[in-house]
Enzyme design. Structure first.
Site, PDB file in Angstrom:
ATOM      1  N   HIS A 121      -3.523  -9.899  -4.003  1.00 22.22           N
ATOM      2  CA  HIS A 121      -4.470 -10.044  -3.088  1.00 22.22           C
ATOM      3  C   HIS A 121      -5.777  -9.992  -4.498  1.00 22.22           C
ATOM      4  O   HIS A 121      -6.744  -8.981  -3.227  1.00 22.22           O
ATOM      5  CB  HIS A 121      -4.421  -8.979  -1.836  1.00 22.22           C
ATOM      6  CG  HIS A 121      -3.972  -9.029  -0.650  1.00 22.22           C
ATOM      7  ND1 HIS A 121      -2.778  -8.185  -0.285  1.00 22.22           N
ATOM      8  CD2 HIS A 121      -2.827 -10.841  -0.758  1.00 22.22           C
ATOM      9  CE1 HIS A 121      -2.482  -9.304   0.723  1.00 22.22           C
ATOM     10  NE2 HIS A 121      -2.450 -10.533   0.595  1.00 22.22           N
ATOM     11  N   SER A 172       5.500  -3.454   4.755  1.00 24.65           N
ATOM     12  CA  SER A 172       5.201  -3.442   6.236  1.00 24.65           C
ATOM     13  C   SER A 172       5.798  -5.349   6.200  1.00 24.65           C
ATOM     14  O   SER A 172       6.342  -5.226   7.254  1.00 24.65           O
ATOM     15  CB  SER A 172       4.251  -3.334   6.664  1.00 24.65           C
ATOM     16  OG  SER A 172       3.150  -4.402   6.843  1.00 24.65           O
ATOM     17  N   CYS A 184     -22.438 -19.641  -6.333  1.00 23.11           N
ATOM     18  CA  CYS A 184     -23.040 -20.273  -6.913  1.00 23.11           C
ATOM     19  C   CYS A 184     -21.763 -19.892  -8.376  1.00 23.11           C
ATOM     20  O   CYS A 184     -22.082 -20.207  -9.717  1.00 23.11           O
ATOM     21  CB  CYS A 184     -24.241 -19.912  -8.214  1.00 23.11           C
ATOM     22  SG  CYS A 184     -24.284 -17.982  -8.778  1.00 23.11           S
ATOM     23  N   CYS A 200     -29.612 -15.625  -7.198  1.00 18.67           N
ATOM     24  CA  CYS A 200     -29.581 -16.890  -6.563  1.00 18.67           C
ATOM     25  C   CYS A 200     -29.602 -16.324  -5.200  1.00 18.67           C
ATOM     26  O   CYS A 200     -30.019 -17.815  -4.350  1.00 18.67           O
ATOM     27  CB  CYS A 200     -27.977 -18.118  -6.528  1.00 18.67           C
ATOM     28  SG  CYS A 200     -27.056 -17.270  -5.448  1.00 18.67           S
ATOM     29  N   ASP A 232      -6.219  -1.626  -6.299  1.00 18.62           N
ATOM     30  CA  ASP A 232      -5.723  -0.460  -6.457  1.00 18.62           C
ATOM     31  C   ASP A 232      -6.475  -0.446  -8.508  1.00 18.62           C
ATOM     32  O   ASP A 232      -5.919   0.465  -8.328  1.00 18.62           O
ATOM     33  CB  ASP A 232      -5.468   0.653  -6.306  1.00 18.62           C
ATOM     34  CG  ASP A 232      -4.062   0.641  -5.865  1.00 18.62           C
ATOM     35  OD1 ASP A 232      -3.276   1.227  -4.738  1.00 18.62           O
ATOM     36  OD2 ASP A 232      -3.446   0.405  -6.810  1.00 18.62           O
ATOM     37  N   CYS A 240     -20.217 -13.918  -7.485  1.00 25.71           N
ATOM     38  CA  CYS A 240     -21.178 -15.185  -6.288  1.00 25.71           C
ATOM     39  C   CYS A 240     -20.475 -16.230  -5.924  1.00 25.71           C
ATOM     40  O   CYS A 240     -19.936 -17.170  -6.204  1.00 25.71           O
ATOM     41  CB  CYS A 240     -22.494 -15.555  -7.019  1.00 25.71           C
ATOM     42  SG  CYS A 240     -23.456 -15.969  -6.055  1.00 25.71           S
ATOM     43  N   ALA A 274       0.499  -1.125  -0.142  1.00 21.30           N
ATOM     44  CA  ALA A 274      -0.019  -0.008  -0.243  1.00 21.30           C
ATOM     45  C   ALA A 274       1.071   1.544   0.230  1.00 21.30           C
ATOM     46  O   ALA A 274       0.264   2.246  -0.357  1.00 21.30           O
ATOM     47  CB  ALA A 274      -1.054   0.253   1.620  1.00 21.30           C
TER      48      ALA A 274
HETATM   49  N1  APR Z   1       6.888   5.520  -0.202  1.00 17.46           N
HETATM   50  C1  APR Z   1       6.840   4.317   0.715  1.00 17.46           C
HETATM   51  N2  APR Z   1       7.231   3.721   1.492  1.00 17.46           N
HETATM   52  C2  APR Z   1       5.997   4.280   2.221  1.00 17.46           C
HETATM   53  C3  APR Z   1       5.101   5.359   1.615  1.00 17.46           C
HETATM   54  C4  APR Z   1       6.348   5.822   0.824  1.00 17.46           C
HETATM   55  N3  APR Z   1       5.689   6.956  -0.343  1.00 17.46           N
HETATM   56  N4  APR Z   1       3.652   5.352   2.498  1.00 17.46           N
HETATM   57  C5  APR Z   1       3.534   4.050   3.418  1.00 17.46           C
HETATM   58  N5  APR Z   1       5.256   3.471   3.216  1.00 17.46           N
HETATM   59  C6  APR Z   1       5.518   2.969   3.535  1.00 17.46           C
HETATM   60  C7  APR Z   1       4.387   2.520   5.620  1.00 17.46           C
HETATM   61  O1  APR Z   1       5.425   3.314   6.355  1.00 17.46           O
HETATM   62  C8  APR Z   1       3.924   1.488   6.147  1.00 17.46           C
HETATM   63  O2  APR Z   1       5.570   0.798   6.572  1.00 17.46           O
HETATM   64  O3  APR Z   1       4.232   1.600   3.138  1.00 17.46           O
HETATM   65  C9  APR Z   1       4.499   0.235   4.311  1.00 17.46           C
HETATM   66  C10 APR Z   1       2.400   0.313   4.157  1.00 17.46           C
HETATM   67  O4  APR Z   1       2.074  -1.338   5.128  1.00 17.46           O
HETATM   68  P1  APR Z   1       0.795  -1.721   4.744  1.00 17.46           P
HETATM   69  O5  APR Z   1       0.405   0.036   5.423  1.00 17.46           O
HETATM   70  O6  APR Z   1       0.819  -2.439   6.150  1.00 17.46           O
HETATM   71  O7  APR Z   1       0.572  -1.685   3.319  1.00 17.46           O
HETATM   72  P2  APR Z   1       1.036  -3.710   3.170  1.00 17.46           P
HETATM   73  O8  APR Z   1       2.039  -3.806   3.248  1.00 17.46           O
HETATM   74  O9  APR Z   1       0.467  -3.168   1.907  1.00 17.46           O
HETATM   75  O10 APR Z   1      -0.771  -4.259   3.819  1.00 17.46           O
HETATM   76  C11 APR Z   1      -0.034  -5.549   3.580  1.00 17.46           C
HETATM   77  O11 APR Z   1      -2.608  -6.106   4.815  1.00 17.46           O
HETATM   78  O12 APR Z   1      -4.514  -5.120   5.426  1.00 17.46           O
HETATM   79  C12 APR Z   1      -3.908  -6.491   4.339  1.00 17.46           C
HETATM   80  O13 APR Z   1      -4.104  -6.653   2.107  1.00 17.46           O
HETATM   81  C13 APR Z   1      -3.964  -5.707   2.721  1.00 17.46           C
HETATM   82  O14 APR Z   1      -2.713  -5.599   1.126  1.00 17.46           O
HETATM   83  C14 APR Z   1      -2.634  -5.454   2.570  1.00 17.46           C
HETATM   84  C15 APR Z   1      -1.749  -6.346   3.723  1.00 17.46           C
END
Ligand code: APR
Length: 254
Positions: free
Chosen positions: A119, A194, A130, A155, A104, A127, A24
């Protein structure tokens, strides 16, 4: 930091099978909050209360009340320079696979030719009872026409997008491809994750087990930080264009 940028460019330039894994954090500079940064999505919502398969089945109204706005949020933003840089690395043949945890669609919109969306994605619906399948437009039309905001199948069961919910199986083909590429990778660049959620969080371990190079470009901490040969705590949309520039310099000196 400049050394790490040059080191990352050199690692990608010399790799036989480089793989990029994104989370993310690569989309925050497009305006989509991540999950675990302060103020992130899971600071505001309990994922087990709004994004789990169990809630989808037991309380679809609550599930869709959280899920529906995400479609509009994703549609309202654009890919950023980090997505564009990853697509360019793929175009140059320097990255053999792009694995993303993000739903996204911004990698595809940035021009990435192939994206392993481990993901799932918001791009279609189905669904679970079905196996009826439908487009996102049809899914949202049904959701918006329903008094309770829950799109339903002929369904009678509630419909969901193809985003993987907590407790739901990951798409088998994408999972297989991701682990196959991780097993082949001599370089893995993690961007904006993370690395806390399995099974994706196991992928870097495969690269390390093969004595590959792990590079992490993530502002926050990850469990792999001590084992990453290249570790950047910087913003992806700022740093990745610098990596491309460093690669151009390498090409000129070759
Ligand atoms: N540049 C670099 N790193 C960034 C930036 C940026 N601009 N913005 C945020 N981060 C870092 C944050 O510091 C954090 O360490 O990206 C990391 C995002 O970690 P998460 O929010 O845990 O996202 P992610 O690792 O994708 O989560 C994995 O968890 O909830 C589930 O399905 C969901 O796919 C997701 C999965």
């Amino acid at each position: 930091m400049t050394n790490f940028v040059d080191d990352l460019a050199a690692a990608l330039s010399g790799a036989k099978h480089a793989v990029v894994l994104t989370g993310a954090g690569i989309s925050t500079e497009s305006g989509i909050p991540d999950f675990r940064s302060p103020g992130g999505t899971w600071d505001k919502f309990d994922p087990m209360e709004v994004a789990s398969l169990d809630v989808f089945i037991r309380e679809p109204e609550r599930f869709w009340a959280f899920h529906r706005p995400r479609f509009d949020m994703v549609a309202s933003v654009a890919p950023n320079a980090a997505h564009a840089a990853v697509a360019e690395l793929q175009r140059r043949g320097l990255v053999k696979a792009l694995i993303t945890q993000n739903i996204d669609g911004l990698h595809r919109r940035a021009g990435s030719p192939d994206v392993i969306e481990i993901h799932g994605s918001l791009s279609s619906g189905r669904c679970l009872r079905c196996d009826f399948r439908l487009s996102t437009d049809e899914l949202l039309a049904r959701a918006d026409a329903a008094d309770d905001g829950v799109p339903r199948c002929e369904c009678g069961f509630q419909l969901k997008s193809n985003v993987v919910s907590f407790g739901e199986m990951l798409p088998g083909e994408e999972l297989d491809r991701a682990f196959e590429h991780a097993g082949l990778a001599d370089v893995m660049l993690v961007i904006g994750s993370s690395l806390l959620v399995a099974p994706v969080s196991n992928l870097p371990g495969f690269v390390l087990a093969n004595s590959g190079t792990l590079a992490i470009l993530t502002e926050g901490e990850t469990p792999y930080d001590s084992r990453a040969k290249i570790r950047l705590h910087t913003k992806a949309a700022e740093t990745l264009p610098q990596v491309l520039a460093a690669l151009d310099t390498l090409d000129q000196t070759d």
